[in-house]
Motif scaffolding. Structure first.
Motif, PDB file in Angstrom:
ATOM      1  N   ILE A  28       0.861  -1.193   0.000  1.00  0.00           N
ATOM      2  CA  ILE A  28       0.000   0.000   0.000  1.00  0.00           C
ATOM      3  C   ILE A  28       0.895   1.240   0.000  1.00  0.00           C
ATOM      4  O   ILE A  28       2.059   1.179   0.398  1.00  0.00           O
ATOM      5  CB  ILE A  28      -0.960   0.054   1.223  1.00  0.00           C
ATOM      6  CG1 ILE A  28      -0.177   0.070   2.557  1.00  0.00           C
ATOM      7  CG2 ILE A  28      -1.963  -1.094   1.169  1.00  0.00           C
ATOM      8  CD1 ILE A  28      -1.026   0.463   3.750  1.00  0.00           C
ATOM      9  N   GLU A  34      -4.933   4.646   4.439  1.00  0.00           N
ATOM     10  CA  GLU A  34      -4.841   3.338   5.085  1.00  0.00           C
ATOM     11  C   GLU A  34      -3.603   3.243   5.971  1.00  0.00           C
ATOM     12  O   GLU A  34      -3.669   2.774   7.113  1.00  0.00           O
ATOM     13  CB  GLU A  34      -4.839   2.201   4.044  1.00  0.00           C
ATOM     14  CG  GLU A  34      -4.971   0.865   4.738  1.00  0.00           C
ATOM     15  CD  GLU A  34      -5.077  -0.323   3.789  1.00  0.00           C
ATOM     16  OE1 GLU A  34      -5.001  -0.143   2.560  1.00  0.00           O
ATOM     17  OE2 GLU A  34      -5.217  -1.436   4.319  1.00  0.00           O
ATOM     18  N   ASN A  37      -4.063   5.561   9.030  1.00  0.00           N
ATOM     19  CA  ASN A  37      -4.948   4.981  10.050  1.00  0.00           C
ATOM     20  C   ASN A  37      -4.232   3.900  10.861  1.00  0.00           C
ATOM     21  O   ASN A  37      -4.446   3.777  12.063  1.00  0.00           O
ATOM     22  CB  ASN A  37      -6.197   4.386   9.401  1.00  0.00           C
ATOM     23  CG  ASN A  37      -7.115   5.465   8.852  1.00  0.00           C
ATOM     24  OD1 ASN A  37      -7.053   6.622   9.295  1.00  0.00           O
ATOM     25  ND2 ASN A  37      -7.940   5.111   7.876  1.00  0.00           N
ATOM     26  N   LEU A 243       1.844  -2.559   9.523  1.00  0.00           N
ATOM     27  CA  LEU A 243       0.535  -3.234   9.511  1.00  0.00           C
ATOM     28  C   LEU A 243       0.504  -4.352  10.545  1.00  0.00           C
ATOM     29  O   LEU A 243      -0.504  -4.556  11.233  1.00  0.00           O
ATOM     30  CB  LEU A 243       0.231  -3.787   8.112  1.00  0.00           C
ATOM     31  CG  LEU A 243       0.113  -2.722   7.002  1.00  0.00           C
ATOM     32  CD1 LEU A 243      -0.192  -3.384   5.660  1.00  0.00           C
ATOM     33  CD2 LEU A 243      -0.935  -1.655   7.329  1.00  0.00           C
TER      34      LEU A 243
END
Ligand SMILES: *Cc1c(COP(=O)(O)O)cnc(C)c1O
Length: 377
Positions: A28, A34, A37, A243
């Motif tokens: 990403i 994304e 966040n 992540l």
């Protein structure tokens, strides 16, 4: 097979399935919602674990990168004092020697109490920045952060705390304790993959940030990017690790901080009970201010045994525990009980360790597995 070993080390620790799964994702953009966040979720959870109102900054690099960022941004060109009672205290001093105008070691034997008198005289002599390792992983001792914080405040010195193996596993109250800069690493109590560090910085420390920080570890640049919407880092971060750390943080949030700390205390208590039952000695020498670590237990290897044989027997049973570092090799063994660890892994580890103790010829007083099981049920 190496990847089937149960890692009961003081980092890296086994990864929950959910944490592993998110690393298989497609790439990403790190300058998008994304990613922002994910960073925001990490910060929300870490703040609670650090015990601070300040937003921790996340750096791509292991715990040592966080230590170096702290020293380089707040100690460069200044007189630093380094409290040492183990390997990571020594590492802080070594980093201090690269940046400080003068780096002063305040040394105790590994696993023995820090010298608070030595700290006071260093501060009387004008030291402006202090480093301390909260949970000294090499020796299994928990150092008195609140006491050190109080002394630092009295002399108006900045207090850098390595919380790499306490934050996320034991109680940390950075703001209440007067910790100005706290550091954590991803692969220890947070149960995330290795490769990220997070650093929190107090307002009074920001007022004293050095004028010429290093380029890659420029914490003001990290701060500037972290207040953007969406949140960012100055350079391309290790996105899959972010992540994964976010997932690890969500798991921590679901468990609850208090419950997580209580679980670590319960695991530590059970290991200490086993050590006592075996008739082995705990390695650290504690006093009224210092306690045994609640995330890693260091005990003396049975006399007549050596590290290779002892841990080799445990490893043959599929479990990896840690030995002593540097001069403590062949003297101690360490069981890591940080991260997602619970009774099944702990009991298996204690059973394998007990087997090693007995097969290397030590007469145990009673079964450590039995003693621990009483506490874990
Ligand atoms: C593991 C550890 C570190 C950081 O080590 P890295 O290998 O760089 O992640 C720092 N301090 C303590 C107390 C540790 O246990």
């Amino acid at each position: 097979m190496e990847d089937e070993l149960l890692l009961m080390l003081p980092g890296p620790v086994p990864l929950p399935e959910r944490v592993r799964a998110v690393m298989a994702r497609q790439a990403i953009n790190h300058r998008g919602a994304e990613f922002g966040n994910a960073y925001a979720d990490i910060v929300r959870v870490l703040k609670g674990l650090f015990g601070t109102k300040n937003n921790p900054l996340v750096i791509s690099g292991s715990g040592t990168a966080g230590m170096e960022a702290a020293v380089a941004n707040f100690g460069k060109g200044r007189k630093m004092a380094h409290l040492i009672n183990g390997k990571f205290g020594e590492r802080m001093y070594t980093i201090g020697q690269r940046y400080a105008s003068e780096a002063r070691p305040i040394e105790s034997e590994w696993g023995t109490p820090l010298s608070l008198e030595g700290l006071k005289s260093a501060l009387e002599d004008g030291c402006e920045v202090v480093t301390m390792v909260h949970n000294e992983t090499s020796a299994g001792i928990l150092n008195p952060a609140g006491e050190v914080g109080k002394i630092c405040r009295k002399y108006d010195a900045l207090f850098i705390m390595d919380g790499v193996t306490s934050i996320g596993g034991d109680l940390v109250k950075a703001d209440d304790w007067g910790v100005d800069i706290a550091v954590v690493g991803s692969q220890k109590c947070l149960a995330a993959p290795a490769g990220l560090a997070a650093v929190s910085v107090s307002d009074r420390a920001w007022d004293r940030v050095v004028k010429n920080p290093p380029y890659y570890l420029d914490l003001p640049a990290y701060k500037k990017n972290a207040v953007k919407e969406p949140m960012e880092t100055p350079y391309t971060p290790a996105v899959p690790l972010f992540l994964a750390l976010r997932e690890a943080c969500l798991i921590i949030e679901e468990e609850g901080i208090d419950a997580r700390i209580a679980r670590h205390h319960r695991m530590a208590g059970a290991v200490r009970k086993a050590v006592k039952a075996w008739g082995l000695e705990m390695f650290p020498q504690i006093d009224s201010l210092h306690t045994y670590s609640n995330t890693v237990t260091a005990a003396c290897i049975p006399t007549g045994s050596n590290d290779k044989d002892f841990r080799g027997i445990v490893k043959k049973l599929g479990i990896q525990i840690a030995g002593g570092q540097d001069h403590l090799k062949d003297k101690i063994f360490r069981i890591g009980h940080m991260g997602a660890v619970s009774a099944p892994e702990l009991l298996a580890t204690l059973a394998a360790t007990e087997y090693a103790i007995r097969t290397t010829g030590h007469q145990v007083r009673e079964s450590g597995v039995m003693a621990a099981a009483e506490d874990l049920g």
